[in-house]
Design a protein around this motif. Structure first.
Motif, PDB file in Angstrom:
ATOM      1  N   LEU A  95     -64.049  22.596  21.931  1.00  0.00           N
ATOM      2  CA  LEU A  95     -64.516  22.455  23.305  1.00  0.00           C
ATOM      3  C   LEU A  95     -65.222  23.715  23.781  1.00  0.00           C
ATOM      4  N   CYS A  96     -66.393  23.504  24.353  1.00  0.00           N
ATOM      5  CA  CYS A  96     -67.161  24.616  24.921  1.00  0.00           C
ATOM      6  C   CYS A  96     -67.462  24.302  26.378  1.00  0.00           C
ATOM      7  N   THR A  97     -67.165  25.249  27.252  1.00  0.00           N
ATOM      8  CA  THR A  97     -67.490  25.037  28.670  1.00  0.00           C
ATOM      9  C   THR A  97     -68.307  26.213  29.191  1.00  0.00           C
ATOM     10  N   LEU A  98     -69.264  25.902  30.035  1.00  0.00           N
ATOM     11  CA  LEU A  98     -70.076  26.969  30.610  1.00  0.00           C
ATOM     12  C   LEU A  98     -69.226  27.803  31.564  1.00  0.00           C
ATOM     13  N   LEU A  99     -68.453  27.101  32.415  1.00  0.00           N
ATOM     14  CA  LEU A  99     -67.630  27.801  33.405  1.00  0.00           C
ATOM     15  C   LEU A  99     -66.168  27.373  33.300  1.00  0.00           C
ATOM     16  N   ASP A 100     -65.299  28.312  33.586  1.00  0.00           N
ATOM     17  CA  ASP A 100     -63.871  28.028  33.581  1.00  0.00           C
ATOM     18  C   ASP A 100     -63.258  28.605  34.846  1.00  0.00           C
ATOM     19  N   LYS A 101     -62.521  27.726  35.571  1.00  0.00           N
ATOM     20  CA  LYS A 101     -61.808  28.162  36.779  1.00  0.00           C
ATOM     21  C   LYS A 101     -60.318  28.080  36.483  1.00  0.00           C
ATOM     22  N   PRO A 102     -59.766  29.061  35.780  1.00  0.00           N
ATOM     23  CA  PRO A 102     -58.361  28.971  35.343  1.00  0.00           C
ATOM     24  C   PRO A 102     -57.353  28.882  36.488  1.00  0.00           C
ATOM     25  N   ASP A 103     -57.696  29.438  37.644  1.00  0.00           N
ATOM     26  CA  ASP A 103     -56.763  29.409  38.778  1.00  0.00           C
ATOM     27  C   ASP A 103     -56.445  27.999  39.254  1.00  0.00           C
ATOM     28  N   ARG A 104     -57.324  27.070  38.916  1.00  0.00           N
ATOM     29  CA  ARG A 104     -57.166  25.705  39.413  1.00  0.00           C
ATOM     30  C   ARG A 104     -56.495  24.759  38.412  1.00  0.00           C
ATOM     31  N   ARG A 105     -56.124  25.294  37.271  1.00  0.00           N
ATOM     32  CA  ARG A 105     -55.635  24.429  36.202  1.00  0.00           C
ATOM     33  C   ARG A 105     -54.330  23.712  36.547  1.00  0.00           C
ATOM     34  N   VAL A 106     -54.319  22.405  36.334  1.00  0.00           N
ATOM     35  CA  VAL A 106     -53.127  21.584  36.541  1.00  0.00           C
ATOM     36  C   VAL A 106     -52.617  21.112  35.189  1.00  0.00           C
ATOM     37  N   VAL A 107     -53.567  20.785  34.304  1.00  0.00           N
ATOM     38  CA  VAL A 107     -53.232  20.323  32.956  1.00  0.00           C
ATOM     39  C   VAL A 107     -53.815  21.328  31.971  1.00  0.00           C
ATOM     40  N   ASP A 108     -53.019  21.697  30.974  1.00  0.00           N
ATOM     41  CA  ASP A 108     -53.463  22.683  30.000  1.00  0.00           C
ATOM     42  C   ASP A 108     -54.488  22.068  29.040  1.00  0.00           C
ATOM     43  N   VAL A 109     -55.615  22.764  28.822  1.00  0.00           N
ATOM     44  CA  VAL A 109     -56.598  22.295  27.832  1.00  0.00           C
ATOM     45  C   VAL A 109     -56.998  23.444  26.902  1.00  0.00           C
ATOM     46  N   PRO A 110     -57.049  23.171  25.604  1.00  0.00           N
ATOM     47  CA  PRO A 110     -57.438  24.217  24.670  1.00  0.00           C
ATOM     48  C   PRO A 110     -58.955  24.407  24.668  1.00  0.00           C
ATOM     49  N   VAL A 111     -59.429  25.510  25.248  1.00  0.00           N
ATOM     50  CA  VAL A 111     -60.869  25.765  25.312  1.00  0.00           C
ATOM     51  C   VAL A 111     -61.249  26.772  24.225  1.00  0.00           C
ATOM     52  N   ASP A 112     -62.244  26.425  23.409  1.00  0.00           N
ATOM     53  CA  ASP A 112     -62.647  27.307  22.316  1.00  0.00           C
ATOM     54  C   ASP A 112     -63.711  28.317  22.733  1.00  0.00           C
ATOM     55  N   TYR A 113     -64.660  27.890  23.536  1.00  0.00           N
ATOM     56  CA  TYR A 113     -65.759  28.776  23.943  1.00  0.00           C
ATOM     57  C   TYR A 113     -65.987  28.659  25.445  1.00  0.00           C
ATOM     58  N   VAL A 114     -66.057  29.813  26.104  1.00  0.00           N
ATOM     59  CA  VAL A 114     -66.253  29.843  27.559  1.00  0.00           C
ATOM     60  C   VAL A 114     -67.448  30.730  27.888  1.00  0.00           C
ATOM     61  N   GLY A 115     -68.341  30.229  28.722  1.00  0.00           N
ATOM     62  CA  GLY A 115     -69.480  31.033  29.155  1.00  0.00           C
ATOM     63  C   GLY A 115     -69.024  32.108  30.124  1.00  0.00           C
ATOM     64  N   PHE A 116     -68.467  31.684  31.242  1.00  0.00           N
ATOM     65  CA  PHE A 116     -68.000  32.607  32.275  1.00  0.00           C
ATOM     66  C   PHE A 116     -66.690  32.105  32.885  1.00  0.00           C
ATOM     67  N   VAL A 117     -65.776  33.042  33.095  1.00  0.00           N
ATOM     68  CA  VAL A 117     -64.556  32.709  33.841  1.00  0.00           C
ATOM     69  C   VAL A 117     -64.883  33.029  35.298  1.00  0.00           C
ATOM     70  N   ILE A 118     -64.662  32.073  36.191  1.00  0.00           N
ATOM     71  CA  ILE A 118     -65.053  32.288  37.584  1.00  0.00           C
ATOM     72  C   ILE A 118     -63.865  32.110  38.537  1.00  0.00           C
ATOM     73  N   PRO A 119     -63.962  32.688  39.732  1.00  0.00           N
ATOM     74  CA  PRO A 119     -62.876  32.522  40.698  1.00  0.00           C
ATOM     75  C   PRO A 119     -62.858  31.109  41.281  1.00  0.00           C
ATOM     76  N   ASP A 120     -61.820  30.822  42.037  1.00  0.00           N
ATOM     77  CA  ASP A 120     -61.645  29.505  42.625  1.00  0.00           C
ATOM     78  C   ASP A 120     -62.563  29.292  43.834  1.00  0.00           C
ATOM     79  N   GLN A 121     -63.835  29.062  43.516  1.00  0.00           N
ATOM     80  CA  GLN A 121     -64.796  28.755  44.583  1.00  0.00           C
ATOM     81  C   GLN A 121     -65.703  27.658  44.069  1.00  0.00           C
ATOM     82  N   PHE A 122     -66.216  26.837  44.969  1.00  0.00           N
ATOM     83  CA  PHE A 122     -67.053  25.723  44.548  1.00  0.00           C
ATOM     84  C   PHE A 122     -68.455  26.218  44.206  1.00  0.00           C
TER      85      PHE A 122
END
Ligand code: IMP
Ligand code: MG
Length: 176
Positions: free
Chosen positions: A124-151
Motif C-alpha cells: 500500500l502506498c499513500t500520498l498523505l497519512d493522517k495518523p492522528d485520525r486512525r480508528v482502524v490499523d492499516v499496514p502502510v508501506d509507502y507514505v508521501g507525507f505525514v500530515i496533521p489532522d486538518q482537512f
C-alpha cells in the motif's frame, strides 16, 4: 458548509519532488518484476499517474472505486465497492495507491477484500497519512507525507467533488 479559504500546505514542487523519490524507492523494491497499480478512484488519479511515470519496473494501471464518504468530511464507516477491478490480480504484485489515509476504514476493508483474490504480493502506498485520525490499523508501506489532522484539498483530494484539480495541496478553512 463551504470552504472559506485554502492555504497552501505543500507546493506543486514539493509534491513533485516527493513523488519522484517514492517512484525511485518503489522501483528499487520491485526491480524488473511487473507491478499492478490499483488506483483508488477518484482521489488517487493524479497521484497514480505521476507516480507511474516515475516507476521503472513494468507497470499495469487498474482502477477501483469505493465509497465511504458522503459529501461531507468524515468517514461513514460503511465501505462499498462502486466499481470493481476490470481484471484478475491473482499471482500479481499489487500496489494499492491511495490519496489519503484518515480513519483507515476504507483501506482496511479494501486490503482484506483484495487479499482474498490471491495476489503474489500486496502493498500500500499513500500520498498523505493522517495518523492522528486512525480508528482502524492499516499496514502502510509507502507514505508521501505525514500530515496533521486538518482537512486538505488539491492534487486529487476533494471537498464535495471540487478542488481536485489544484496543482498543490492546501488546508481548507471550512465555514460551518
Ligand atoms: P478513511 O476511510 O477515513 O481512511 O478515508 C479515506 C478517504 O477519505 C480518502 O480516500 C479520501 O477520499 C477521504 N478523505 C479523508 N481525509 C480527507 C481530507 O483531508 N481531504 C479530502 N478527502 C479526505
Ligand atoms: Mg474523497
Amino acid at each position: 458548509m463551504k470552504i472559506k479559504r485554502i492555504n497552501v500546505y505543500l507546493t506543486e514542487e514539493q509534491v513533485e519532488q516527493r513523488v519522484k523519490e517514492l517512484g525511485a524507492e518503489i522501483s528499487a523494491v520491485y526491480g524488473d518484476e511487473p507491478v499492478c497499480l490499483v488506483c483508488i478512484l477518484k482521489g488517487s488519479v493524479f497521484f497514480t499517474c505521476e507516480l507511474a511515470k516515475r516507476m521503472t519496473c513494468p507497470v499495469e494501471v487498474e482502477f477501483m472505486s469505493v465509497s465511504s464518504y458522503g459529501a461531507g468530511i468524515s468517514s461513514s464507516g460503511v465501505v462499498r465497492i462502486v466499481q470493481d477491478l476490470g481484471t484478475s490480480i491473482e499471482g500479481k504484485n499489487v500496489l494499492v495507491i491511495e490519496d489519503i489515509i484518515d480513519s483507515g476504514r476504507t483501506l482496511s476493508y479494501l486490503l482484506e477484500n483484495l487479499k482474498t483474490r490471491n495476489p503474489k504480493s500486496l502493498r500500500l502506498c499513500t500520498l498523505l497519512d493522517k495518523p492522528d485520525r486512525r480508528v482502524v490499523d492499516v499496514p502502510v508501506d509507502y507514505v508521501g507525507f505525514v500530515i496533521p489532522d486538518q482537512f486538505v484539498v488539491g492534487y486529487g483530494l476533494d471537498y464535495d467533488q471540487q478542488y481536485r484539480n489544484l496543482p498543490y495541496i492546501g488546508f481548507a478553512d471550512i465555514e460551518e
